[in-house]
Design a protein around this motif. Structure first.
Motif, PDB file in Angstrom:
ATOM      1  N   VAL A 157      72.501  61.472  38.283  1.00 41.41           N
ATOM      2  CA  VAL A 157      71.360  61.003  37.490  1.00 41.41           C
ATOM      3  C   VAL A 157      71.068  62.001  36.372  1.00 41.41           C
ATOM      4  O   VAL A 157      70.874  61.628  35.205  1.00 41.41           O
ATOM      5  N   ALA A 158      71.044  63.277  36.730  1.00 41.85           N
ATOM      6  CA  ALA A 158      70.743  64.310  35.735  1.00 41.85           C
ATOM      7  C   ALA A 158      71.798  64.350  34.639  1.00 41.85           C
ATOM      8  O   ALA A 158      71.470  64.488  33.450  1.00 41.85           O
ATOM      9  N   ARG A 159      73.074  64.207  35.006  1.00 38.28           N
ATOM     10  CA  ARG A 159      74.138  64.275  34.004  1.00 38.28           C
ATOM     11  C   ARG A 159      74.193  63.024  33.133  1.00 38.28           C
ATOM     12  O   ARG A 159      74.800  63.035  32.058  1.00 38.28           O
ATOM     13  N   ALA A 160      73.569  61.948  33.589  1.00 40.18           N
ATOM     14  CA  ALA A 160      73.538  60.713  32.790  1.00 40.18           C
ATOM     15  C   ALA A 160      72.477  60.758  31.713  1.00 40.18           C
ATOM     16  O   ALA A 160      72.508  59.964  30.769  1.00 40.18           O
ATOM     17  N   ILE A 161      71.543  61.691  31.819  1.00 40.60           N
ATOM     18  CA  ILE A 161      70.381  61.706  30.928  1.00 40.60           C
ATOM     19  C   ILE A 161      70.582  62.652  29.761  1.00 40.60           C
ATOM     20  O   ILE A 161      70.951  63.826  29.937  1.00 40.60           O
ATOM     21  N   ASN A 162      70.346  62.164  28.585  1.00 44.12           N
ATOM     22  CA  ASN A 162      70.408  62.978  27.369  1.00 44.12           C
ATOM     23  C   ASN A 162      69.019  63.534  27.093  1.00 44.12           C
ATOM     24  O   ASN A 162      68.178  62.866  26.483  1.00 44.12           O
ATOM     25  N   ARG A 163      68.770  64.742  27.550  1.00 44.98           N
ATOM     26  CA  ARG A 163      67.434  65.340  27.415  1.00 44.98           C
ATOM     27  C   ARG A 163      67.071  65.570  25.953  1.00 44.98           C
ATOM     28  O   ARG A 163      65.912  65.429  25.557  1.00 44.98           O
ATOM     29  N   GLN A 164      68.061  65.927  25.148  1.00 43.23           N
ATOM     30  CA  GLN A 164      67.786  66.165  23.735  1.00 43.23           C
ATOM     31  C   GLN A 164      67.293  64.897  23.052  1.00 43.23           C
ATOM     32  O   GLN A 164      66.338  64.922  22.275  1.00 43.23           O
TER      33      GLN A 164
END
Length: 813
Positions: free
Chosen positions: A402-409
């Protein structure tokens, strides 16, 4: 935050007598490109400056007029004036900051600074055999009743908050339980505090400091301080509370010994955020935190004023009258004066309503042009919380996916860039840019990577088409004796041969190995997560590595699964790298060893991410088909607030849904009322994904520990989670917090906090997304007030600019 019973977990403290709570989690109506990890991306040094500067119209005191009243919006009249009670809120803290002693205040970088209005000095004077702090008080410091501030006040507060007397209804006691005794020093102006064990965050204590009249007895603490304060000692004093009209009035303190307050009074007005735009348009407020839409309305009014347009002209340009064309106006006039009386009456009513709306809009624009918008970043960050108690997210591989799927920028830019604010995602759970403890440890988890996210999900058994497959035979596991025997018999039948004793012996040997492997899997080190059998990435002991980690099956695993999964290269490399990262944190072996560990692991990896008996994922993922496992689709319940002030949060949620959908994770979005969002869903654990915010602290070793503490099982089978609403934690993280709080070496404490943060990242229970924007509407001539950022307000300096120094309306940035 009040303690709330939960169906799937309880937010109880470790102590039955008191609860260590951080400030209330703030709801916004208002919350990874390396695969191989070698170290913190930002090194060991913290950023020197905050992500955004203060915007509070600073002015020298001689430029500020004496007198006047400031009308300052708050969310509600506080239910208690005691900041140490569970239902204390932001209004409670604002009043305390103006009327009570703060021995330390925060500067623009969020660092504690000695407050000379109350202290001449405060320092650790002894470390052996016990830590002793000596406070030397300002000899002019007195309570509003004329009594000197002194040791009796310190003693009363310590006894009330130490947790030893259960008659005190305290919400937090962090640090006070470490005090052994408090004594008068050489004179009445000296206070000696002796600690039973070292405490790094001693500067967090006695702020605010209440008089002994409040802290001296359970009755005055529990009930008396809810509605009044018997004595105060700040630049302002509490004059009145009008609950009917929603006003709290603070007046200048005539006994104040420091620089006198510039304002005569401050009136805190209870105005819900959804009503602030109207209150500002009516001119009934001077200072108010606002949302983006209100900020845009003020900016538009300022542009109109600078362009020379009056409110009436603005209403015709972009307000209610903007849709009226000459032809529409002529037709409307004709109908209003036509022979059809019924139609004429209807049109005349509509024309009057429209004219009234135009007049109101024009008046509002004229008034709003007298305000400016001051903006910075709040000392708080919005996070995506992943509930690791049960379901798919109990598997750390799924959380990491889930975390790696999200583009925080991208998410940070969507919120902050339109406001002209820096859009840099936070790199720490425990400090913000500019604070001493800040370091970007996000590479302990990794940047957004769709390929890696899919690989992690496949490794956890979530594959395209998995929802259509039936689970394996009940009571067996892939690789078990029964499965191997069936496979052997099938092979023998195809060849026309019978399975001999050799095959039987081989099967028995394989089964024995499988049993041994299951036994090894049950062994846990001291750094395991709260859920039984749940392993948190990055928390192995130094030197330990797993070449082929398998998911835990059973109550502690991600599911009551039936398949053992073979490792595949990408996830195995990342898992080994995370272990190497954890080892380097503990042993200091550094990047070289981490890289070597990854290189070694890469050599012996083979196979694909697939449950035994199923086809391996194709090179190009079947994105059109949802992921599943054992006949069950991968779907997560995403809970969001539905209130009128939560539009921005829901927009971020929509983006996250699309990002997760791209890797095959489906979400079920549930929108709930703001009132029930936190107590009925977050605190009780009734969610898989959720967005909410945490405030930053100058003392993360103390204040952040309950937020990331390892949940503990209760006698009734529930979890004691303190404030760890993601329910993901490890013994090692707890140890690092305890060590940081127990050392008097500031550099060592910061290093330990950063180590804890890297492990929190690796556990993937909380993903910081962006620092929250701070938008404040202020009258253009109001100075030393606005968006303070990380700093605390200096109440005595707030005021209105002297008339002869005013140079017109401030530019809205």
């Amino acid at each position: 935050m009040s303690q709330i019973g939960a169906p799937r977990g309880r937010t109880c403290s470790r102590s039955p007598r008191s609860r260590t709570l951080r400030s209330v989690a703030t709801l916004t109506s208002a919350v990874l490109a390396v695969t191989v990890l070698a170290g913190c991306s930002s090194g060991d040094e913290a950023d020197e400056t905050p992500a955004a500067a203060q915007d509070n119209a600073p002015a020298a005191r001689d430029k500020v007029a004496d007198g006047g009243t400031l009308r300052w919006a708050v969310d509600a009249v506080p239910t208690t004036l005691n900041t140490f009670q569970a239902d204390a809120d932001g209004s409670t803290s604002r009043i305390a900051g103006a009327v009570l002693p703060s021995l330390y205040t925060l500067d623009e970088r969020g660092r504690p600074r000695l407050n000379e209005d109350y202290l001449e000095s405060a320092q650790v004077v002894e470390t052996e055999p016990k830590q002793v702090v000596l406070y030397k008080l300002n000899q002019q410091a007195v309570w509003s009743d004329g009594r000197e501030i002194g040791a009796p006040d310190f003693v009363a507060q310590w006894r009330a908050l130490s947790g030893r007397d259960t008659a005190y209804w305290t919400a937090r006691n962090s640090g006070y339980e470490r005090i052994e005794k408090i004594e008068r020093g050489k004179n009445d102006l000296e206070v000696r505090v002796t600690f039973s064990k070292p405490y790094a965050d001693w500067q967090s204590l006695f702020t605010p400091l209440y008089p002994k009249q409040v802290m001296g007895s359970p009755n005055s603490f529990n009930d008396g301080a809810r509605t009044t304060l018997k004595a105060t000692a700040g630049p302002f004093l509490l004059k009145s509370i009008d609950r009917k009209n929603g006003d709290v009035t603070l007046a200048r303190n005539p006994r104040w010994w420091g620089q006198p307050a510039k304002l005569d009074s401050v009136v805190l007005k209870a105005v819900p955020r959804a009503e602030r735009a109207a209150a500002l348009a009516a001119g009934t407020l001077d200072l108010a935190e606002i949302d983006r839409s209100t900020a845009e309305r003020i900016s538009l009014a300022l542009r109109d004023a600078r362009a020379g347009r009056s409110g009436a002209q603005a209403a015709l340009a972009h307000g209610p009258g903007s849709s009226i064309t000459p032809s529409k106006a002529l037709k409307s006039w004709a109908l209003a004066h036509g022979s059809d009386e019924e139609k004429a009456e209807e049109v005349q009513a509509a024309r009057e309503k429209n004219q009234k709306a135009i007049a109101e809009y024009a008046s509002a624009q004229d008034i709003l042009a007298k305000y400016v918008v001051r903006k910075s970043l709040e000392p708080a960050y919005t996070q995506l919380s992943l509930n690791g108690e049960s379901g798919p997210l109990a598997d750390e591989r799924v959380r990491r996916a889930v975390a790696r799927a999200i583009n925080r920028q991208e998410l940070a830019e969507s919120v902050l860039k339109p406001l002209g604010l820096p859009a840099r995602p936070p790199g720490s759970h425990l400090a913000l840019a500019g604070q001493a403890a800040y370091a970007d440890s996000s590479d302990a988890l990794g940047d957004q990577d769709t390929k890696e996210a899919r690989a992690l999900l496949a490794d956890a058994g979530w594959v395209p088409g998995g929802a259509e497959r039936k689970p394996a035979e009940a009571g067996t596991k892939a690789g078990s004796e029964a499965e191997k025997k069936n496979a052997a018999e099938k092979a023998a039948a195809e060849k026309g041969e019978k399975t001999g004793s050799t095959d039987a012996d081989s099967t028995k040997t394989d089964a024995t190995k499988s049993d041994a492997a299951k036994s090894d899997a049950k062994k846990k080190d001291s750094d395991t997560a709260s859920d039984e059998g749940l392993y948190i990435v990055g928390d192995d002991k130094p030197g330990e590595r797993r070449a082929a980690p398998a998911p835990v099956i059973g109550a502690g695993g991600p599911e009551n699964g039936t398949n053992i999964l073979a490792p595949a290269p990408a996830a195995a490399r990342q898992s080994a790298a995370l272990l190497a990262r954890a080892e380097s944190l503990d042993t200091g072996t550094g990047a070289a060893r981490a890289a070597q560990s990854v290189a070694r692991t890469d050599k012996g990896v083979a196979g694909a991410y697939a449950p035994r008996g199923t086809a391996a994922p194709v090179t190009a993922p079947d994105t059109a088909k949802a992921l599943g496992k054992d006949g069950k689709a991968l779907s997560l319940r995403f809970v969001l607030p539905s209130g009128p002030g939560s539009e921005s949060l829901r927009a971020v949620g929509d983006r996250i849904v699309r990002m997760l959908d791209a890797v095959g994770i489906r979400t079920e979005v549930t929108k709930v009322s703001d009132e029930s969002f936190f107590k009925d869903h977050i605190a009780s654990g009734d969610y898989d994904l959720a967005l909410y915010s945490w405030p930053a602290s100058a003392f993360p070793a103390t204040d952040a520990r309950p937020i990331f503490a390892k949940p503990e099982p209760a006698s009734d089978g529930s979890l004691l989670v303190e404030q760890n609403y993601s329910r993901v934690g490890t013994d090692r993280i707890d140890q690092l917090f305890d060590q940081a709080a127990g050392t008097l070496d500031e550099e060592e404490a910061r290093d330990l906090v950063r180590q804890a943060d890297a492990r929190i990242w690796a556990a993937a229970g909380s993903i910081p997304l962006y620092q929250r924007p701070q938008l404040v509407a202020a009258k253009a001539d109001l100075v030393n007030a606005g968006a303070w950022g990380l700093a605390a307000p200096r109440y005595q300096d707030i005021g209105f600019k002297k008339a002869h120094t005013s140079k017109g309306a401030e530019r809205n940035r």
